[in-house]
Scaffold this active site. Structure first.
Site, PDB file in Angstrom:
ATOM      1  N   CYS A 125      16.864  25.372  29.825  1.00 44.51           N
ATOM      2  CA  CYS A 125      17.480  24.606  30.907  1.00 44.51           C
ATOM      3  C   CYS A 125      17.724  25.496  32.116  1.00 44.51           C
ATOM      4  O   CYS A 125      17.745  25.024  33.241  1.00 44.51           O
ATOM      5  CB  CYS A 125      18.771  23.959  30.432  1.00 44.51           C
ATOM      6  SG  CYS A 125      19.911  25.142  29.754  1.00 44.51           S
ATOM      7  N   LYS A 163      24.660  16.201  15.425  1.00 47.00           N
ATOM      8  CA  LYS A 163      23.336  15.567  15.338  1.00 47.00           C
ATOM      9  C   LYS A 163      22.338  16.431  16.102  1.00 47.00           C
ATOM     10  O   LYS A 163      22.304  16.451  17.318  1.00 47.00           O
ATOM     11  CB  LYS A 163      23.324  14.156  15.915  1.00 47.00           C
ATOM     12  CG  LYS A 163      22.064  13.419  15.427  1.00 47.00           C
ATOM     13  CD  LYS A 163      21.416  12.486  16.427  1.00 47.00           C
ATOM     14  CE  LYS A 163      20.603  13.055  17.522  1.00 47.00           C
ATOM     15  NZ  LYS A 163      19.252  13.544  17.172  1.00 47.00           N
ATOM     16  N   GLU A 180      12.435  18.731  36.630  1.00 51.03           N
ATOM     17  CA  GLU A 180      12.488  19.697  35.537  1.00 51.03           C
ATOM     18  C   GLU A 180      11.240  19.531  34.676  1.00 51.03           C
ATOM     19  O   GLU A 180      10.912  18.422  34.272  1.00 51.03           O
ATOM     20  CB  GLU A 180      13.741  19.466  34.682  1.00 51.03           C
ATOM     21  CG  GLU A 180      13.872  20.496  33.588  1.00 51.03           C
ATOM     22  CD  GLU A 180      15.117  20.303  32.731  1.00 51.03           C
ATOM     23  OE1 GLU A 180      15.421  19.164  32.369  1.00 51.03           O
ATOM     24  OE2 GLU A 180      15.765  21.320  32.427  1.00 51.03           O
ATOM     25  N   SER A 188      18.993  16.354  28.210  1.00 58.19           N
ATOM     26  CA  SER A 188      18.502  15.976  29.535  1.00 58.19           C
ATOM     27  C   SER A 188      19.566  15.197  30.314  1.00 58.19           C
ATOM     28  O   SER A 188      20.456  14.568  29.735  1.00 58.19           O
ATOM     29  CB  SER A 188      17.251  15.113  29.386  1.00 58.19           C
ATOM     30  OG  SER A 188      17.581  13.944  28.670  1.00 58.19           O
ATOM     31  N   GLU A 247      26.113  19.238  29.073  1.00 59.06           N
ATOM     32  CA  GLU A 247      25.327  20.393  29.531  1.00 59.06           C
ATOM     33  C   GLU A 247      23.910  19.874  29.718  1.00 59.06           C
ATOM     34  O   GLU A 247      23.213  19.612  28.733  1.00 59.06           O
ATOM     35  CB  GLU A 247      25.333  21.516  28.492  1.00 59.06           C
ATOM     36  CG  GLU A 247      26.690  22.083  28.146  1.00 59.06           C
ATOM     37  CD  GLU A 247      27.313  22.853  29.273  1.00 59.06           C
ATOM     38  OE1 GLU A 247      26.598  23.239  30.212  1.00 59.06           O
ATOM     39  OE2 GLU A 247      28.530  23.060  29.223  1.00 59.06           O
ATOM     40  N   TYR A 254      27.954   5.104  26.838  1.00 61.34           N
ATOM     41  CA  TYR A 254      28.452   4.843  25.483  1.00 61.34           C
ATOM     42  C   TYR A 254      29.975   4.964  25.462  1.00 61.34           C
ATOM     43  O   TYR A 254      30.665   4.158  24.831  1.00 61.34           O
ATOM     44  CB  TYR A 254      27.893   5.845  24.466  1.00 61.34           C
ATOM     45  CG  TYR A 254      26.390   5.874  24.288  1.00 61.34           C
ATOM     46  CD1 TYR A 254      25.594   4.736  24.458  1.00 61.34           C
ATOM     47  CD2 TYR A 254      25.753   7.059  23.911  1.00 61.34           C
ATOM     48  CE1 TYR A 254      24.220   4.798  24.271  1.00 61.34           C
ATOM     49  CE2 TYR A 254      24.379   7.117  23.720  1.00 61.34           C
ATOM     50  CZ  TYR A 254      23.613   5.988  23.912  1.00 61.34           C
ATOM     51  OH  TYR A 254      22.263   6.047  23.722  1.00 61.34           O
TER      52      TYR A 254
HETATM   53  N1  LIG Z   1      22.576  22.698  30.274  1.00 57.74           N
HETATM   54  C1  LIG Z   1      22.297  23.196  29.081  1.00 57.74           C
HETATM   55  O1  LIG Z   1      23.071  23.935  28.489  1.00 57.74           O
HETATM   56  C2  LIG Z   1      20.997  22.869  28.414  1.00 57.74           C
HETATM   57  C3  LIG Z   1      20.276  21.730  28.745  1.00 57.74           C
HETATM   58  N2  LIG Z   1      19.107  21.429  28.092  1.00 57.74           N
HETATM   59  C4  LIG Z   1      18.348  20.260  28.529  1.00 57.74           C
HETATM   60  O2  LIG Z   1      17.824  19.540  27.423  1.00 57.74           O
HETATM   61  C5  LIG Z   1      16.611  18.892  27.782  1.00 57.74           C
HETATM   62  C6  LIG Z   1      15.527  19.143  26.755  1.00 57.74           C
HETATM   63  O3  LIG Z   1      15.930  18.796  25.497  1.00 57.74           O
HETATM   64  P1  LIG Z   1      15.563  17.361  24.872  1.00 57.74           P
HETATM   65  O4  LIG Z   1      15.838  17.453  23.409  1.00 57.74           O
HETATM   66  O5  LIG Z   1      14.227  16.930  25.315  1.00 57.74           O
HETATM   67  O6  LIG Z   1      16.650  16.473  25.563  1.00 57.74           O
HETATM   68  P2  LIG Z   1      17.068  14.986  25.227  1.00 57.74           P
HETATM   69  O7  LIG Z   1      18.106  14.651  26.200  1.00 57.74           O
HETATM   70  O8  LIG Z   1      15.897  14.114  25.081  1.00 57.74           O
HETATM   71  O9  LIG Z   1      17.698  15.119  23.760  1.00 57.74           O
HETATM   72  C7  LIG Z   1      18.864  15.846  23.506  1.00 57.74           C
HETATM   73  C8  LIG Z   1      19.569  15.256  22.300  1.00 57.74           C
HETATM   74  O10 LIG Z   1      19.932  13.905  22.586  1.00 57.74           O
HETATM   75  C9  LIG Z   1      19.354  13.031  21.623  1.00 57.74           C
HETATM   76  N3  LIG Z   1      19.018  11.768  22.267  1.00 57.74           N
HETATM   77  C10 LIG Z   1      17.831  11.411  22.850  1.00 57.74           C
HETATM   78  N4  LIG Z   1      17.907  10.154  23.330  1.00 57.74           N
HETATM   79  C11 LIG Z   1      19.140   9.682  23.028  1.00 57.74           C
HETATM   80  C12 LIG Z   1      19.805   8.445  23.253  1.00 57.74           C
HETATM   81  N5  LIG Z   1      19.226   7.429  23.882  1.00 57.74           N
HETATM   82  N6  LIG Z   1      21.091   8.315  22.822  1.00 57.74           N
HETATM   83  C13 LIG Z   1      21.702   9.338  22.180  1.00 57.74           C
HETATM   84  N7  LIG Z   1      21.121  10.524  21.919  1.00 57.74           N
HETATM   85  C14 LIG Z   1      19.858  10.705  22.357  1.00 57.74           C
HETATM   86  C15 LIG Z   1      18.155  13.786  21.105  1.00 57.74           C
HETATM   87  O11 LIG Z   1      17.760  13.326  19.840  1.00 57.74           O
HETATM   88  P3  LIG Z   1      16.205  13.316  19.433  1.00 57.74           P
HETATM   89  O12 LIG Z   1      15.586  14.566  19.948  1.00 57.74           O
HETATM   90  O13 LIG Z   1      16.280  13.261  17.955  1.00 57.74           O
HETATM   91  O14 LIG Z   1      15.623  12.073  20.045  1.00 57.74           O
HETATM   92  C16 LIG Z   1      18.674  15.217  21.058  1.00 57.74           C
HETATM   93  O15 LIG Z   1      19.464  15.414  19.903  1.00 57.74           O
HETATM   94  C17 LIG Z   1      16.241  19.452  29.118  1.00 57.74           C
HETATM   95  O16 LIG Z   1      16.564  18.537  30.133  1.00 57.74           O
HETATM   96  C18 LIG Z   1      17.125  20.682  29.234  1.00 57.74           C
HETATM   97  O17 LIG Z   1      17.375  21.080  30.544  1.00 57.74           O
HETATM   98  C19 LIG Z   1      18.614  22.211  27.104  1.00 57.74           C
HETATM   99  C20 LIG Z   1      19.298  23.366  26.750  1.00 57.74           C
HETATM  100  C21 LIG Z   1      20.510  23.802  27.385  1.00 57.74           C
HETATM  101  C1  LIG Z   2      18.852  35.206  26.349  1.00 50.89           C
HETATM  102  C2  LIG Z   2      19.217  33.797  26.480  1.00 50.89           C
HETATM  103  C3  LIG Z   2      20.009  33.117  25.373  1.00 50.89           C
HETATM  104  C4  LIG Z   2      20.188  31.683  25.755  1.00 50.89           C
HETATM  105  C5  LIG Z   2      20.848  30.838  24.782  1.00 50.89           C
HETATM  106  C6  LIG Z   2      20.765  29.352  24.959  1.00 50.89           C
HETATM  107  C7  LIG Z   2      20.347  28.822  26.280  1.00 50.89           C
HETATM  108  C8  LIG Z   2      19.627  27.713  26.396  1.00 50.89           C
HETATM  109  C9  LIG Z   2      19.069  27.212  27.663  1.00 50.89           C
HETATM  110  O1  LIG Z   2      19.300  27.771  28.732  1.00 50.89           O
HETATM  111  O2  LIG Z   2      18.323  26.227  27.582  1.00 50.89           O
END
Ligand SMILES: NC(=O)C1=CN([C@@H]2O[C@H](COP(=O)(O)OP(=O)(O)OC[C@H]3O[C@@H](n4cnc5c(N)ncnc54)[C@H](OP(=O)(O)O)[C@@H]3O)[C@@H](O)[C@H]2O)C=CC1
Ligand SMILES: CCCCCC/C=C/C(=O)O
Length: 496
Positions: free
Chosen positions: A301, A190, A400, A244, A266, A254
């Site tokens: 992130c 998803k 963040e 997040s 992650e 869940y």
């Molecule tokens: N540690 C890592 O590897 C990484 C972490 N991140 C983190 O991701 C965040 C940013 O991405 P963002 O998309 O805003 O993050 P979200 O946590 O809002 O969303 C991530 C995914 O979860 C889904 N989601 C949102 N709410 C719910 C819920 N209540 N129940 C189940 N699924 C849900 C979203 O769907 P939808 O968007 O359709 O609502 C999306 O597919 C930042 O905090 C960032 O640090 C990002 C990249 C890498």
């Molecule tokens: C050169 C960086 C490639 C990063 C790939 C994905 C990482 C996502 C994140 O840190 O949010």
């Protein structure tokens, strides 16, 4: 290299055959007919209407994945055969690289050059790497009693639900899907509702590559409905999530409220980047700090969002970062000259601007940026932003932001730098700039972070694991360690 002009790319973007339906059981599936608009942040215009999954569509996708796991060939194929199909997926992604890069750029706003050179390279390499790994995994047979043979085998866990964000939509999907498939699991992916199109194209490429029906399914819909349904589903055995920290907590709930599925997280970050006076090259440290926070519009992130600089060099380093922010080309993601594109959308831009306002309210000094730009395009653009005189207690230093906003904090000695670096609930990544090998090792040991980069930032390849400590998550993507998330250990004890 992408070899096309802005005009050519605009024309090719209009000719894209964008997907509009879920990808379930190897074919397009409209679901109940509900749909949502995918808005491009480059101009605020709708790209296409895409099927919106409710519980019924998630059930359909999970049932297909369950069948493919329980009765299909996939988990029982020779690992080399699974690997061959993953390698074919990598080939098809390579053949379709421009189409995929354009789609990513349109749906989430990153510059086309980065989409093509970085995002697509990472996704392709991920399928290639796990394709090559598939038949190199071995089990163990420990020395036990003389009249026994003990086997420790890894078995695919089952149906994987993969829920991923929009900032690296194909890379982060690949980091879940490729190792899960290599391990013999089946998957329901998803993507974020902000970036559903590239994930659907991945599903299409997987089927074209010969992946059996039901092995990779993609459902599009919003998190609180489709993501929640996947998280609560009793037939999902593993839930692999990137997003997040707040939503990560939901997934743990869940699992507790359903079948105790394994949950791998992650999550977010607030990464420190420490510059010591003995950094081998201060200019490079400053340029990398600027690249790190402005790359991908700061929607990383791992973004080095807290620059911790020794007070003796703070002004010099900050000024160099500010100079870079001033010259950065912010613009249309489809223009090959653009260095920073659009944020994912207006509501996210609004949240980032609230952080900027909090910095001003709390007394940080705005050195550059801070405001929206290119508003006449209808897109979600922000100027690269740098604050200094940030105190550790300010929201700027604690929360963040997930945008191109850098906070500079000064320190006077190494102990203070390490204390500040660790003063966060997150533990995803950290940077350190020093010429002293002993300092590098000691500080790296003291930092609570899943990755520590010394005299560089964002470096890595598929061989090394990626993930966080503390509230940045658990488990690791990438490397052979990712296989652990999608397999269970079994002990077989044979009395001889
Ligand atoms: N540690 C890592 O590897 C990484 C972490 N991140 C983190 O991701 C965040 C940013 O991405 P963002 O998309 O805003 O993050 P979200 O946590 O809002 O969303 C991530 C995914 O979860 C889904 N989601 C949102 N709410 C719910 C819920 N209540 N129940 C189940 N699924 C849900 C979203 O769907 P939808 O968007 O359709 O609502 C999306 O597919 C930042 O905090 C960032 O640090 C990002 C990249 C890498
Ligand atoms: C050169 C960086 C490639 C990063 C790939 C994905 C990482 C996502 C994140 O840190 O949010």
């Amino acid at each position: 290299m992408l070899n096309a002009t802005h005009e050519e790319l605009l024309r090719r973007a209009k000719e894209l055959d964008l997907p509009t339906q879920h990808h379930i059981d190897g074919r397009s599936e409209a679901g109940d007919g509900g749909s949502f608009a995918v808005i491009s942040p480059r101009d605020g215009q709708s790209l296409v209407q895409v099927a919106d999954a409710g519980e019924a569509e998630v059930d359909l996708a999970v049932a297909a994945a369950r069948r493919a796991f329980d009765t299909g060939p996939w988990p029982h194929l020779a690992p080399a055969e699974r690997g061959r199909i993953l390698l074919r997926i990598a080939e098809l992604l390579e053949e379709r690289r421009e189409e995929l890069a354009l789609t990513v750029s349109l749906e989430m706003g990153k510059p086309i050059t980065d989409a093509y050179a970085i995002e697509l390279r990472a996704a392709i390499n991920t399928f290639r790497w796990y394709g090559q790994l598939a038949d190199k995994l071995t089990d163990e047979s420990p020395h036990t009693a003389p009249d026994a043979l003990a086997l420790i085998t890894r078995e695919p866990t089952g149906v994987v639900g993969a829920v991923v964000p929009w900032n690296f939509p194909l890379t982060l999907a690949s980091w879940k899907v490729a190792p899960a498939l290599a391990a013999g699991c089946t998957v329901v992916l998803k993507p974020s509702e902000s970036s559903p199109l590239s994930a659907l194209l991945l599903g299409r490429a997987a089927t074209d590559a010969g992946l059996p029906p039901g092995v990779l399914n993609v459902v599009t819909g919003d998190g609180p409905v489709a993501g929640r349904a996947l998280g609560l589903h009793p037939d999902v055995d593993v839930l692999a999530f990137t997003g997040s920290t707040a939503v990560g907590r939901h997934f743990l709930r869940y699992a507790a409220d359903s079948n105790l599925k394994r949950v791998w997280l992650e999550l977010g970050g607030k990464s420190p980047n420490i510059v010591l006076p003995d950094a081998p090259d201060l200019e490079k440290a400053a340029a990398t700090a600027a690249w790190g926070i402005f790359f991908n519009q700061g929607e990383m992130c791992t973004a080095p969002s807290r620059l911790l600089v020794h007070s003796s060099i703070a002004e010099q380093v900050t000024e160099a970062v500010v100079a870079r922010a001033r010259e950065l080309r912010v613009g249309d993601p489809l223009d090959p000259a653009t260095e920073m594109g659009a944020l994912v959308g207006d509501s996210h831009l609004g949240r980032v601007l609230e952080h900027v306002a909090s910095g001003l309210d709390e007394g940080a000094r705005l050195r550059v940026g801070g405001g929206r730009t290119l508003a006449e395009t209808g897109g979600s653009y922000l100027r690269p932003t740098v604050f200094d005189r940030v105190d550790p207690g300010m929201r700027l230093a604690r929360e963040e932001i997930f945008g191109p906003v850098l906070s500079v904090l000064a320190f006077d000695d190494l102990d203070e730098a390490v204390r500040l670096a660790n003063a966060t609930e997150y533990g995803l990544a950290a940077g350190l700039w020093t010429s002293d090998l002993t300092t590098a090792h000691k500080v790296s040991r003291a930092l609570k972070a899943g990755t520590v980069w010394v005299n560089c930032y964002e470096e890595g390849d598929l061989t090394v694991p990626f993930g966080g400590m503390k509230q940045s998550g658990n488990g690791r993507d990438k490397s052979a360690h990712a296989i652990e998330k999608y397999t269970e250990l079994k002990t077989t004890w044979i009395q001889l």
